[in-house]
Each structure stands twice: as structure tokens, then as C-alpha cells.
Write a protein that holds these residues in place. Structure first.
Motif, short mmCIF file in Angstrom:
data_model
loop_
_atom_site.label_atom_id
_atom_site.label_comp_id
_atom_site.label_asym_id
_atom_site.label_seq_id
_atom_site.Cartn_x
_atom_site.Cartn_y
_atom_site.Cartn_z
N TYR A 199 -11.16 -3.15 1.01
CA TYR A 199 -10.91 -4.49 1.88
C TYR A 199 -10.09 -3.91 3.15
N MET A 200 -9.42 -2.72 2.90
CA MET A 200 -8.90 -2.25 4.09
C MET A 200 -8.92 -0.69 4.10
N PRO A 201 -9.90 -0.37 4.33
CA PRO A 201 -10.53 1.27 4.25
C PRO A 201 -9.79 2.02 5.24
N ALA A 202 -9.66 1.54 6.46
CA ALA A 202 -8.85 2.54 7.53
C ALA A 202 -7.52 2.84 7.05
N MET A 203 -6.60 1.63 6.40
CA MET A 203 -5.44 2.07 6.32
C MET A 203 -5.24 2.82 5.07
N ALA A 204 -6.41 2.64 3.90
CA ALA A 204 -6.16 3.42 2.70
C ALA A 204 -6.38 4.78 3.14
N ARG A 205 -7.38 5.20 3.92
CA ARG A 205 -7.55 6.44 4.43
C ARG A 205 -6.40 7.11 5.01
N VAL A 206 -5.65 6.48 5.58
CA VAL A 206 -4.07 7.07 6.24
C VAL A 206 -3.30 7.17 5.02
N PHE A 207 -3.18 6.46 4.30
CA PHE A 207 -2.18 6.58 2.96
C PHE A 207 -2.68 7.76 2.06
N ALA A 241 0.91 -1.08 -0.08
CA ALA A 241 -0.05 -0.17 -0.06
C ALA A 241 0.91 1.39 0.01
N TYR A 242 1.82 1.28 0.82
CA TYR A 242 2.75 2.51 0.71
C TYR A 242 3.34 2.98 -0.41
N ALA A 243 3.76 1.93 -1.01
CA ALA A 243 4.68 2.22 -2.28
C ALA A 243 3.72 2.35 -3.46
#
Length: 353
Positions: free
Chosen positions: A213-221, A95-97
């Protein structure tokens, strides 16, 4: 299309199954495990030389390996070597990259690869990936590469194809590492491929998948978009990264996605996950032994892997199917049939110092 192609190399693992040569300070991807004069990480970079510009290669690794990665891949821009403050498995690192790549090129197509695999048929590998890139560029598709198995392997995960008569087809199921009898049925059915851990998708598709599938992490990035490629980026990553779940891309997303496809690949491949895998890929003498030193003297031996420094004289008598390794002031003598215990041996030895 080459300018729209990006590569993410995952290089953060510690290679504990190759202890004592691979250590937390310098793991196997940054070592010349094959005796070629290049590390596995450098071979991985070379493999993509005709697929994309080196400026489009991103490396995600542990913060403690940044200097090693820059030294071994000096042609890669420093801003493309991403430092994970803590290990969080493959989902956060991809996700980061991916979010950084999206900022550079919202039309990017991305290949994700481990840094420590052995792939010797470079042209066939590149031809396979080019076909995969052509498949995903105009589709909302997540594509994984599956290797056509030629033996009942128990050390790899498997992917079941729903359309086994096609070169690229829908994924029916992921299967964990099987026992031998199950692996034999997988081989006979011709529906199963080895899971190579190599993925291809457009940046639009993978961002959409993270949002689903990973909305919380997606919002952070997504919130970090204005920070990427600035001097504030590392502070931002150091703050948010430890909050992410430690989870693989397979479990968090791929096993749930309804747009998941697998492409059959026929190139020779090994994940080099164990000493036995390295032995299988190495040059062996007439007794089946692999020896790294000219100062090793063998008597009544067979099918051993002996990896010792050149300045040590080693005499081995009467052993068969053993791993004999000396490195970093540690001597390991282990039956090949028990090498799954090397992680436990490493833990015990580390705690005894």
C-alpha cells in the motif's frame, strides 16, 4: 514467545487540546495529567511490563522530545528511542520502528500503542493483548483493538465488525466521529466498537502491507536496513523522513487491507483527548467539580475542571461546566461545550506574543 514480542509507543504528538498545560515544548504524554506521580508515557511503559522485555520496547517521538523520553524511560535502550526530524503522522513512524525491529528479529510480533491513553485495568488489558498476539503469530493478519462501547460517544472513531458475534472478526468499515444520533444507532446495533488506535501484527505482515500500500516508502526503509543501529542512522532518517507523505496508518493502509481484523476489548479505556475526558476520569467533589489545588475556593459552582498551580489562590463563583486552567503564564477560561475551539485559542494566543 515473549522474546518475539515487541512494542512500538507513538509519543510524538503535541497534545494541543490540553493547552495551556500541554505545550509544544512539553506535551501531555510527558506530563502527570492524572496526579499519580507518573506521566502518561511512564504509565504506558509500565502497562507492558509483563508482556515483553523492556529491551523490546521502541519509542518514536519528535527529535525535540528525545531527552525527555530518555529521562522518563531510562530503562529503554537509547537505540530504541527514535527521533522524527519532522511530524509525518502515524504511517511513517510505525514503518520506521517496524523496519528496525525486523532487523533485530524477523519473527517479531508487534503491538503498536499511543503514549497518552488511560487504561486502568492492567491485567485485563494484558490478557486481551496476549489473545491478540496468539491470533496474529501464525496468520497474515492485521489486528486492531476495538473497545466495547457503553455510551453513544461522539468523540471517538468507530470500527464496524462484519462478524459481531465473535471476539475477533473481520472489519467491515471504519467510521469517523459521528453525531449524537448516529452514535446512538451504533450503540444499539452492537456492530460497532470504539477505535482505540492499538494494533497487533507480525513484522512480516506489516512489512508486506507497507510494500503493498505504500511501496515508495517501503523501499526507502528497506534500503536503510544496513544503516539501522549504526552511527549513520539519524543522518539517513533526517534526509528521507521529510520526503514522506503526512498520512495516518488508518487512511494509508488499514482502510484498504483485506486481511484486517478487530478484537473486542472490554477493559476500561479513554484516549484522554480533551479536558472534559480528563474531568470524567478524575475525582470530583460533591458539586461535580475537579480541583487540582487546595487554594481554590468555589461558590455556587458545578461540574467544572479547575487546574491551577498550588501557589495561586483562585476564587470561582457561579460557573458551571467550565474549564479553568492556568499554566505557562496563560489563563484559559472556556466552556466545556466549546473546548473543540482550544486549538484555535492556542494558535491565536501564540501568534499574539
Amino acid at each position: 514467545m515473549k522474546s518475539d514480542t515487541f512494542v512500538i509507543i507513538m509519543a510524538g504528538g503535541i497534545g494541543s487540546r490540553f493547552w495551556p498545560v500541554s505545550t509544544e515544548r512539553k506535551p501531555k504524554q510527558f506530563l502527570d495529567m492524572l496526579g499519580t506521580g507518573k506521566t502518561l508515557f511512564q504509565h504506558t511503559i509500565d502497562r507492558f511490563s509483563d508482556i515483553c522485555s523492556v529491551r523490546n520496547i521502541f519509542v518514536v517521538t519528535s527529535a525535540q522530545y528525545i531527552d525527555i523520553a530518555l529521562e522518563q524511560g531510562p530503562e529503554i535502550p537509547e537505540s530504541n528511542v527514535l527521533a522524527e526530524p519532522v511530524m509525518r503522522n502515524t504511517a511513517p513512524c510505525i514503518a520506521y520502528a517496524s523496519y528496525k525491529i525486523r532487523k533485530l528479529n524477523p519473527n517479531a510480533n508487534i503491538i503498536v500503542t499511543p503514549s497518552d491513553h488511560l487504561i486502568e485495568q492492567k491485567q485485563l488489558f494484558q490478557k486481551t493483548l496476549q489473545k491478540g498476539l496468539n491470533f496474529v503469530k501464525d496468520r497474515d493478519a492485521i489486528l486492531t483493538i476495538g473497545i466495547q462501547p457503553h455510551r453513544p460517544e461522539t468523540g471517538y472513531g468507530y470500527i464496524q465488525m462484519g462478524e459481531s458475534d465473535k471476539e475477533i472478526g473481520k472489519v467491515k468499515a471504519f467510521k469517523e466521529k459521528p453525531d449524537l444520533e448516529t452514535a446512538k444507532t451504533y450503540l444499539e446495533s452492537k456492530e460497532y466498537l470504539w477505535n482505540a488506535g492499538i494494533f497487533i501484527w507480525s513484522v512480516k505482515s506489516i512489512v508486506r502491507a507497507f510494500e503493498t500500500y505504500m511501496p515508495a516508502m517501503a523501499r526507502v526503509f528497506d534500503n536503510g536496513n544496513d544503516i539501522y543501529f549504526t552511527d549513520k542512522e539519524q543522518s539517513f532518517i533526517d534526509l528521507v523522513y521529510p520526503t514522506f507523505e503526512n498520512i495516518s496508518i488508518d487512511y494509508s493502509m488499514l482502510e484498504k487491507a483485506d486481511n484486517l481484523y478487530v478484537q473486542k476489548a472490554h477493559f476500561d479505556w479513554s484516549d484522554l483527548g480533551t479536558w472534559t475526558a480528563l474531568w470524567e476520569r478524575s475525582t470530583r467533589n460533591y458539586t461535580g467539580d475537579t480541583v487540582s489545588s487546595e487554594n481554590a475556593y468555589l461558590y455556587e459552582t458545578s461540574n467544572n475542571i479547575i487546574h491551577v498551580p498550588e501557589d495561586k489562590v483562585v476564587v470561582v463563583q457561579g460557573l458551571s461546566e467550565y474549564i479553568i486552567v492556568e499554566s505557562n503564564n496563560v489563563l484559559l477560561i472556556c466552556s466545556k461545550g466549546e473546548e473543540q475551539r482550544i486549538k484555535a485559542f492556542r494558535h491565536k494566543a501564540s501568534n499574539s506574543k
